[in-house]
Every structure is written in C-alpha cells, then in structure tokens.
Design a protein around this motif. Structure first.
Motif, short mmCIF file in Angstrom:
data_model
loop_
_atom_site.label_atom_id
_atom_site.label_comp_id
_atom_site.label_asym_id
_atom_site.label_seq_id
_atom_site.Cartn_x
_atom_site.Cartn_y
_atom_site.Cartn_z
N GLU A 36 34.64 -0.06 23.93
CA GLU A 36 35.05 1.22 24.53
C GLU A 36 34.98 1.18 26.06
N THR A 113 40.42 -1.36 16.25
CA THR A 113 40.21 -0.89 17.62
C THR A 113 39.30 -1.84 18.38
N ARG A 117 40.66 -4.30 21.72
CA ARG A 117 40.11 -3.94 23.02
C ARG A 117 39.20 -5.03 23.56
N TYR A 180 51.42 -5.95 20.68
CA TYR A 180 51.55 -4.87 21.64
C TYR A 180 51.69 -3.50 20.95
N TYR A 181 52.20 -3.51 19.74
CA TYR A 181 52.17 -2.26 18.96
C TYR A 181 50.72 -1.79 18.83
N VAL A 183 48.27 -2.60 20.77
CA VAL A 183 47.75 -2.26 22.10
C VAL A 183 48.11 -0.83 22.46
N ARG A 184 49.37 -0.46 22.20
CA ARG A 184 49.76 0.91 22.52
C ARG A 184 48.89 1.90 21.75
N ARG A 186 45.80 1.29 19.85
CA ARG A 186 44.35 1.19 19.95
C ARG A 186 43.83 1.11 21.38
N VAL A 187 44.58 0.45 22.23
CA VAL A 187 44.07 0.24 23.59
C VAL A 187 44.44 1.41 24.49
N TYR A 188 45.71 1.76 24.53
CA TYR A 188 46.13 2.88 25.37
C TYR A 188 45.85 4.24 24.72
N GLY A 189 45.73 4.23 23.40
CA GLY A 189 45.52 5.49 22.71
C GLY A 189 46.79 6.31 22.55
N ILE A 190 47.95 5.63 22.50
CA ILE A 190 49.23 6.32 22.34
C ILE A 190 49.77 6.01 20.95
N PRO A 192 52.12 5.34 18.17
CA PRO A 192 53.57 5.11 18.04
C PRO A 192 54.18 6.02 16.98
N GLY B 123 44.93 0.70 31.40
CA GLY B 123 45.25 1.03 30.02
C GLY B 123 44.00 1.09 29.14
N LEU B 124 43.08 0.20 29.41
CA LEU B 124 41.84 0.17 28.63
C LEU B 124 41.00 1.43 28.84
N ARG B 126 42.46 4.31 28.81
CA ARG B 126 43.26 5.34 28.15
C ARG B 126 43.64 6.45 29.11
N ARG B 131 50.06 6.71 29.64
CA ARG B 131 50.90 7.48 28.72
C ARG B 131 52.21 7.84 29.38
N GLU B 169 61.30 1.66 17.82
CA GLU B 169 60.13 0.81 17.56
C GLU B 169 60.52 -0.67 17.55
#
Lengths: 225, 225
Positions: A36, A113, A117, A180-181, A183-184, A186-190, A192, B123-124, B126, B131, B169
């Motif tokens: 985290e 996650t 990360r 990268y799916y 990453v978007r 789990r890492v960025y929290g966006i 899909p 990005g890490l 968040r 976003r 996607e």
DNA sequence: AAATATAGTTATTGTTTGATAACTTAGTTC
DNA sequence: GAACTAAGTTATCAAACAATAACTATATTT
C-alpha cells in the motif's frame, strides 16, 4: 485474533507466538503495508498493525532490509505452478482457448493487489529480482506461447527455427497489455469497464489475430514457396 | 553552473537567481531526483544537487507538498500535442502507418525516463491526476484509434454505433503493451532486445491484425448479412 | 549613494525513523 | 516446581527529516 485488542493494557495476559508463526505473521503484514505505502513504510506502523511493539520486529529480523528481502522472496519466489505449463502445452485444445485458460490462471496471481503493487514498487528500484522475473516470464511464458503459435499456424517449430526477437517482443506487447490491465485496476485504482475474464478473452483473441500478422511477415528459410 | 562549486566556502561571491528562474530550476532538479528515488526523496538531497542550502527551497515552495504538486503539473500537464491528433486523422495514409507514426511521436514522450517513472510513482499513490490522465488517453488516443479502425475496416462509424467497451479494452491491451515496453526499459532498467522503433512497428502491425479479429466478432446491428 | 526588497545563509526545532540495551514474563525442560 | 529459554516490553538513541526564525548580502529602486 480479534480478542487480543480488548486486553490492550494488560500485558500480563498477552499470548505469545512461536518465533516461526510470528515471523510469518510479520511478513504477511509487511506485504500488506508495503504494497500500500511502499517499502519506506515504518517499522513502527508495521508493529502497530500487528498489535506489538516496534522492537519486537527486530527480534525476528536483524534489520529492516532483511524484512524487505523476506517480503521479496515471499512475493516473487512463490512457486511457479507447473499446471500453467501444462495448460499451454495441451495440443488437444485450440491455441486461443489455451491462451485464455492460461492467462485466466496466471492473472489470478499477478492481479492480486499485493502482487502487482509490490512488483512495481520493487521494479522502480531496478532490483535484480525484477530482472530475474522478467527473464522467467520470457522463458516460461512467452517462449512457450511463441513455440505453440508456430505449431498452431503451421510454421517451422521453435526447435528448427528459434523464435525471433520480433516474435518475443510482439508477445511482450500482449503480456504487458494484460499486466497493465491489472495495473490500472489494482495499482491506479481505476476499475476498467470490462471484467478481467472478458479482458483475458480479448487478450487470447488479439494474440491469435495479431501474431498471425506478425508471423506472416517473417521469412522462414525452410519453407516452400 | 560548474564554477559555483569551486567558490564553495565564499558565500560573498555567490550568484543569485531570480525567483522565477530558481523555481524552474528547483522543479527540474526535483523531477530528476523524484523520478529516480521517488517522492520521499529529501529536500536536503534536492538542495545538495542544486548547490544551495535546504531552507532555500522553502523560500520558493511553502511546503514539500507544494513542490511535489509543481512536479506533477510540470510532468502531466505538459500540453497535448494537437499534431498527434492530426496524424491519426489523416485518412490519406493507411491505418497501420498512421498508428506507427502516432506511436513514434507519442512514445517519444512516455518513454522519457523521467516521465514513465514519475507516472508510476504517482500512480502507486492512486492520485486523481492519474485517473485524469487515463481518461485523457481513453478519449484522445483510444477513442480516436477505435473510430479510425472502424472506418478503415468498413464497419459502421463510431458516430453511428458507439465504440463498445470491448473495443476500448482491446485497444488498452495494445496501448498498455507499448507502455510496458517503456516500463521494462526505463523503469526496471532491462533493455529489450528490439529498439523502440521496431517495437512501435510491431505494435502497429498487431493492432491492425488483432483489432480485425476483435471487430469480426462484434455484431453490428445495421450491417447486411 | 542611501534605502528598500529579497535570494540565500546559519542555526535550530520537533518528529519520525531504524536500531540497541536492559528488563519482564510466558512457556518449556528436567 | 525450580531453572532455563526466548518472546515481548520499556526506555532510549542517533540520524534524517520537514519546517521555522533570525540574520546576511546582493541586487534594484529612488
């Protein structure tokens, strides 16, 4: 586990764990914390999350660095499932379905996650362990997939004509794409718009469609016409 | 710039910069430092790299957080080149060449060591800014490419039938794939076996091959047959 | 050339950090 | 059940950190 917090002030009745169990527990909590907030997270915070004092950690790990290394090992050296290899190798199943099945299993791990990360946090440090992991993926995933695609499409096998750098790199594009799916998400929290099962299906589809195009343009010496 | 260090002890003859110039210089140095060691890098180290004392930074930025935000803005809000849009929109050029040309330009930015590392470091966390950037890519890159592919392959335009979540996607898979090429190189420090120009060519090729397969399986309501 | 504004310095503070030493007590061994 | 082992505590440290206050000296203005 829930009860201990209640008797907070009364150290007299605190349960003691075996060194082995406590060590495991510390690593598990460290993975959660580091994934985290990164490896710079303090040992004080880690101890707090476990309900012990900070020096208690130093009984089990001589330095913070040792703890960090234990986290690396636990995350990256979790064993490679040989079932993954078997899925890809099963030529009774068409290649698209094999790819779909393989990445369904494989993403179960890399989309965790914690895993993705921690992987990026350590990657940013340019550590040896990431190099090692990248080489592992290239050999055991991309090399295997590349070889199976050659067979599936009727090209010379990888034993006859070794996979080209272009083939490997094209496979990296797809592999990086599905990573990268994660990453978007789990890492960025966006989150899909499509779920991971659909993303994996799409991946299998575009690998087959895309690699066919790549292979068409490679000149294979031994081919007729 | 090289001379100042020589007169280290003699503060009397130190050159002074305008607030504006110094602020720029601090941000530039911070980008270099943060991209290498993350946002937890100390203001002391930053000052040292500039040859000034640590409180000097606080004359130009009230808190470290303000400096960090200035770095975000400088990195992410660097203007979107409208020439990128034009490359993709030019229907006199075939779609594979357009993709190749676009990603040649676009990767010039995202493959900068500073850019990709800062992007992942932030990005890490968040952050909102990531976003925002992901939404930007989806709209101005993937949306545009998806629309052009529809035209190129003779399917209903994106105005007639909006792009499906699957199309977007699938395009993310490719986009993430090429981004991850940069990550392996710049972030992990693992030089891929093919250069970035070749990787971009491969990308253009597999996008065309892969998306053809994706589009084939979409049922377009207005189509004959 | 005196007055003013301000970029930059020295010195210091309160926190947070990884780590150590000395002590306490829960569990095990004989 | 006394003796021992070791898990965990309290107390403390030195270094690193972001931030502030008070001072210094270089430009610029008048």
């Amino acid at each position: 586990m829930a009860k201990r917090k209640v008797k907070k002030a009364d150290t007299r009745s605190r349960q003691r764990m075996s060194a082995e169990d406590r060590k495991e527990q510390i690593v598990a909590a460290a993975i959660r914390l580091f994934s985290e907030h990164g490896f710079e997270s303090s040992t004080h915070d880690l101890a707090k999350s476990l309900g012990v004092t900070q020096p208690a950690i130093y009984r089990h790990f001589p330095t913070k660095d040792d703890l960090v290394n234990a986290v690396y090992e636990r995350v990256f050296l979790s064993e490679w499932r040989s079932s993954w290899d078997l899925i890809l190798a099963d030529r009774n199943v068409n290649i698209e379905d094999r790819l779909s099945a393989f990445y369904t299993e494989y993403t179960r791990r890399i989309f965790e996650t914690d895993w993705s990360r921690i992987y990026l946090f350590s990657g940013l440090k340019r550590l040896q362990i990431n190099r090692w992991y990248v080489a592992l993926v290239e050999e055991r995933v991309l090399g295997r997939i590349g070889a199976e695609l050659r067979i599936a499409f009727g090209y010379p096998s990888a034993e006859e004509v070794p996979l080209t750098a272009e083939e490997i790199e094209a496979l990296w594009l797809f592999h990086g794409g599905i990573f990268y799916y994660g990453v978007r998400d789990r890492v960025y929290g966006i989150t899909p718009k499509v779920d991971s099962a659909t993303a994996v299906e799409l991946l299998a589809r575009v690998v087959v469609g895309g690699m066919r195009t790549v292979l068409e343009r490679i000149k294979f010496p031994a081919m007729a016409g």
